[in-house]
Design a protein around this motif. Sequence first.
Motif, mmCIF file in Angstrom:
data_model
loop_
_atom_site.group_PDB
_atom_site.id
_atom_site.type_symbol
_atom_site.label_atom_id
_atom_site.label_comp_id
_atom_site.label_asym_id
_atom_site.label_seq_id
_atom_site.Cartn_x
_atom_site.Cartn_y
_atom_site.Cartn_z
ATOM 1 N N LEU A 117 -19.451 1.317 -13.504
ATOM 2 C CA LEU A 117 -18.299 1.488 -14.376
ATOM 3 C C LEU A 117 -18.318 2.889 -14.962
ATOM 4 O O LEU A 117 -19.259 3.255 -15.674
ATOM 5 C CB LEU A 117 -18.335 0.483 -15.533
ATOM 6 N N MET A 118 -17.280 3.700 -14.677
ATOM 7 C CA MET A 118 -17.187 4.979 -15.354
ATOM 8 C C MET A 118 -16.979 4.726 -16.842
ATOM 9 O O MET A 118 -16.139 3.914 -17.232
ATOM 10 C CB MET A 118 -16.045 5.828 -14.810
ATOM 11 N N ILE A 146 -14.956 11.863 -21.843
ATOM 12 C CA ILE A 146 -15.461 12.083 -23.200
ATOM 13 C C ILE A 146 -14.315 11.961 -24.198
ATOM 14 O O ILE A 146 -13.283 12.621 -24.048
ATOM 15 C CB ILE A 146 -16.094 13.490 -23.331
ATOM 16 N N ARG A 147 -14.518 11.116 -25.196
ATOM 17 C CA ARG A 147 -13.566 11.040 -26.303
ATOM 18 C C ARG A 147 -13.913 12.115 -27.312
ATOM 19 O O ARG A 147 -15.086 12.279 -27.670
ATOM 20 C CB ARG A 147 -13.626 9.660 -26.968
ATOM 21 N N PHE A 311 -11.745 -1.214 -21.765
ATOM 22 C CA PHE A 311 -12.249 -2.064 -22.834
ATOM 23 C C PHE A 311 -12.994 -1.296 -23.923
ATOM 24 O O PHE A 311 -13.753 -0.368 -23.662
ATOM 25 C CB PHE A 311 -13.183 -3.133 -22.270
ATOM 26 N N HIS A 312 -12.750 -1.765 -25.159
ATOM 27 C CA HIS A 312 -13.503 -1.329 -26.331
ATOM 28 C C HIS A 312 -15.001 -1.524 -26.084
ATOM 29 O O HIS A 312 -15.417 -2.511 -25.472
ATOM 30 C CB HIS A 312 -13.051 -2.183 -27.517
ATOM 31 N N GLY A 336 -10.188 0.500 -15.277
ATOM 32 C CA GLY A 336 -9.837 1.886 -15.553
ATOM 33 C C GLY A 336 -11.016 2.686 -16.058
ATOM 34 O O GLY A 336 -11.424 3.684 -15.450
ATOM 35 N N ILE A 337 -11.603 2.255 -17.176
ATOM 36 C CA ILE A 337 -12.740 2.943 -17.767
ATOM 37 C C ILE A 337 -13.350 2.002 -18.802
ATOM 38 O O ILE A 337 -12.717 1.026 -19.221
ATOM 39 C CB ILE A 337 -12.293 4.276 -18.426
ATOM 40 N N GLN A 338 -14.593 2.274 -19.205
ATOM 41 C CA GLN A 338 -15.288 1.467 -20.207
ATOM 42 C C GLN A 338 -15.819 2.378 -21.304
ATOM 43 O O GLN A 338 -16.492 3.367 -21.022
ATOM 44 C CB GLN A 338 -16.452 0.693 -19.578
ATOM 45 N N GLU A 339 -15.511 2.061 -22.544
ATOM 46 C CA GLU A 339 -16.080 2.801 -23.669
ATOM 47 C C GLU A 339 -17.569 2.496 -23.781
ATOM 48 O O GLU A 339 -17.998 1.354 -23.572
ATOM 49 C CB GLU A 339 -15.375 2.411 -24.958
#
Length: 402
Positions: A117-118, A146-147, A311-312, A336-339
Motif C-alpha cells: 500500500l502506498m 507526503i502531507r 483511508f485515515h 488510492g493511498i493509505q495515511e
Amino acid sequence: MKIERIDIIVTCPGRNFVTVKVVTSDGVHGLGDATLNGRELAVHAYLQEHVVPCLIGRDPRNIEDIWQYLYRGAYWRRGPVTMTAIAAIDMALWDIKGKLADMPVYQLLGGKSRDGLMVYGHANGRDHAEAVDAVLKHQEEGYKAIRVQSGVPGLEKTYGVGKTQGYYEPAEKGLPPEEPWDTALYLRHTPELFRKVREAVGPDAHLLHDAHHRLTPIEAAQLGKSLEPYRLFWIEDATPAENQESFRLIRQHTTTPLAVGEVFNAIWDCNQLIREQLVDYIRATIVHAGGITHVRRIADYAAMYQVRTGFHGATDLSPVCMAAAVNFGLWVPNFGIQELMPHSPLTDAVFPHNYRFEQGYLVMDEVPGLGVEIDETLAAQYPYERAYLPVARLRDGSMWNW
C-alpha cells in the motif's frame, strides 16, 4: 463454536486505545479496535453494557448476521459510538475467521490486488522552512507521498503542527485546549508554502494537504484553484461534509482532487459525494465506519464511480485497526493511498504486528487473521488518562471547526 467471552481492554501507552478481544469456545481469539479519540469510555460502556451480553453464545463465524444484528437490531442506528463498537466486533470476527482458515484476512476478502500500500507521511513545520526540511526528510526515508502542513504567521497554533519536533499528536491530556483560527491568513499563506515545497522536491513527489474542515465551500474552491500549479495529490476535508451538496460548488472552480470522510460512520454519509463524483478519494476508516464488513460496501459503491480509497491512518487508530486497513488495502481493487502516522515504540510493543513500512509502502506477510496481537500484561501498566482533541475559535471568540 461459540463466543465464550469478550474482553474490553483500555490502555494508554502514550495515548488512549480501546481494544476488543473476542474469545471462542475453541480457544481462538480475535482483536478489534474500538478507539474513538476523546470519547473512548463512551464506546467502552456501549460495548460492555449493550453489546457484549447479546453476543455470548453466538457463532463467531456468522460475521454478516452479527453485523446486521448489531446495526439493525439496535433501532438507534449509526453515529460514531455505535459504529465504532460494531467495527471493533467486526474486526475481531474477521481476525478469528482468518485464524480458523489459517489465512490472512486479505485472502478471505479475495486475495491481493497489489503487493503493498502506498502511504503518505506527515511533514510538519512551524514555518515554511521547517516544513520544506520535513518534506525532504520524508523523501529520504522513502515516502513517495507526503502531507504538508505549516504554521501560519500570525497564529499561535496551527492544525497539523506539534509543539515539539517529531510526529504531530493532537490529543492532549486534561480538558480540551482552545486554539485560534483566521481563514484569511491561512488562505494567503498556503499557496506560497506549496510553491516552496514543489520547488524543493521537484515534479515527482505526491503532495497532500489537510484543510481540516476549516473552509466554507467558496473558500475551499479558492484554495483548490490557487494550488493547481503545484499539482496536489489531494486537498483533504476542504469543508464540512454534512452538506454533501456543498462539494459541487468546489468542483465548479477547481480541478485539484478532493478527499473527505475520516469522520464518516456509514455509507449514507458519502452517498451523494460518491454518486455525483464530487470527491476523488473516500477516507472513511474501518474503526469508525462499521468495520471491514461495512467499509467493503462503501469501497464497492465508490468503485462504480471511479472514487478510490484513501483511508485515515493517524495515531488515534491503534495498530489493530492499521492491521485491518493493510489487509483491506491489499485486497480492495479501487485503492488510492493509505495515511500512515507511525506509532510510538511503546505502542508498537503493546500491539506487536506484522505490517511494516518498506520504501514508501506498507506490506505484510502471509500470516493468519489480521496479523496483530496485544500484550495484555504490558497494556495493564498504562491505565487510561483522559485526553481531548482541541477546539478552535475565531479571533472574535466564536466557535469554529477544529
